[in-house]
Design a protein around this motif. Sequence first.
Motif, PDB file in Angstrom:
ATOM      1  N   LYS A   8       2.980   9.704  -7.777  1.00  0.00           N
ATOM      2  CA  LYS A   8       3.007   8.716  -6.701  1.00  0.00           C
ATOM      3  C   LYS A   8       3.006   7.296  -7.265  1.00  0.00           C
ATOM      4  N   TYR A  44       8.107  12.674   1.752  1.00  0.00           N
ATOM      5  CA  TYR A  44       7.074  13.067   2.718  1.00  0.00           C
ATOM      6  C   TYR A  44       5.891  13.743   2.040  1.00  0.00           C
ATOM      7  N   PHE A  47       4.142  10.585   0.930  1.00  0.00           N
ATOM      8  CA  PHE A  47       3.821   9.693   2.055  1.00  0.00           C
ATOM      9  C   PHE A  47       3.962  10.444   3.378  1.00  0.00           C
ATOM     10  N   GLY A  49       2.632   9.982   6.059  1.00  0.00           N
ATOM     11  CA  GLY A  49       2.629   9.044   7.179  1.00  0.00           C
ATOM     12  C   GLY A  49       3.931   8.281   7.324  1.00  0.00           C
ATOM     13  N   LYS A  51       7.231   5.844   6.712  1.00  0.00           N
ATOM     14  CA  LYS A  51       7.523   4.495   6.222  1.00  0.00           C
ATOM     15  C   LYS A  51       6.325   3.552   6.313  1.00  0.00           C
ATOM     16  N   GLU A  52       5.519   3.688   7.353  1.00  0.00           N
ATOM     17  CA  GLU A  52       4.340   2.815   7.462  1.00  0.00           C
ATOM     18  C   GLU A  52       3.368   3.081   6.320  1.00  0.00           C
ATOM     19  N   GLU A  53       3.185   4.348   5.957  1.00  0.00           N
ATOM     20  CA  GLU A  53       2.310   4.655   4.828  1.00  0.00           C
ATOM     21  C   GLU A  53       2.905   4.115   3.529  1.00  0.00           C
ATOM     22  N   MET A  54       4.233   4.218   3.392  1.00  0.00           N
ATOM     23  CA  MET A  54       4.887   3.654   2.206  1.00  0.00           C
ATOM     24  C   MET A  54       4.597   2.162   2.110  1.00  0.00           C
ATOM     25  N   ARG A  56       2.128   0.442   3.416  1.00  0.00           N
ATOM     26  CA  ARG A  56       0.712   0.197   3.099  1.00  0.00           C
ATOM     27  C   ARG A  56       0.446   0.417   1.607  1.00  0.00           C
ATOM     28  N   GLU A  57       1.035   1.455   1.055  1.00  0.00           N
ATOM     29  CA  GLU A  57       0.869   1.734  -0.380  1.00  0.00           C
ATOM     30  C   GLU A  57       1.488   0.612  -1.215  1.00  0.00           C
ATOM     31  N   GLU A 118      -3.932  -6.819   5.892  1.00  0.00           N
ATOM     32  CA  GLU A 118      -3.595  -6.830   4.469  1.00  0.00           C
ATOM     33  C   GLU A 118      -2.929  -8.145   4.071  1.00  0.00           C
TER      34      GLU A 118
END
Length: 193
Positions: A8, A44, A47, A49, A51-54, A56-57, A118
Amino acid sequence: MARLVHEKSDVVPMIAEVFREFGYEGASLGRITERTGLGKGSLYHFFPGGKEEMAREILAHVDHWFVENVFRPLERDVPREAIENMWAATAGYFHSGRRICLVGAFALDETREPFASEIRLYFARWIKALRGAMARGGVDAREARLLAEATVGGIQGALVLARAMNDPKIFTRRLARMADEIDRALSAAKGPR
């Protein structure tokens, strides 16, 4: 042929470049898979979650880099050295004006709302850390605050202008000018250097 297995931590910077190039809305799953060479299943897996999780990461990855290379040195190191380090780190990170600021880009479009906390914390910490370094260097608290706000805003504005004009020298000239302003304030201050 050996199969390449990604961690990741390898994937986040690759996806960040897609977001940099196309923005949050334009970074479709198709573009991300095309540019990274990763399949949708792998994305997936890393991530769940989406695109939103991407995003945030990516924001966390950018923040971590700035904490280690800019914010903590400003908060802990000798003021002049820390500020000089900030200029070098900033120029390097943004490829001397050839690379946009993802946090700044997210702040400007519809992407802002889900990531408002953020975004705000990133800019607030940069301003506070720079203000603190100048204050430790003897600069008056009010002047340090104004200079820190103008500097962080100036960096962001110079990135936008350099990109819009396709002239990265705009960014490097602006950084040099802001460095001179802060250096003059530190030189005029009556305090530890």
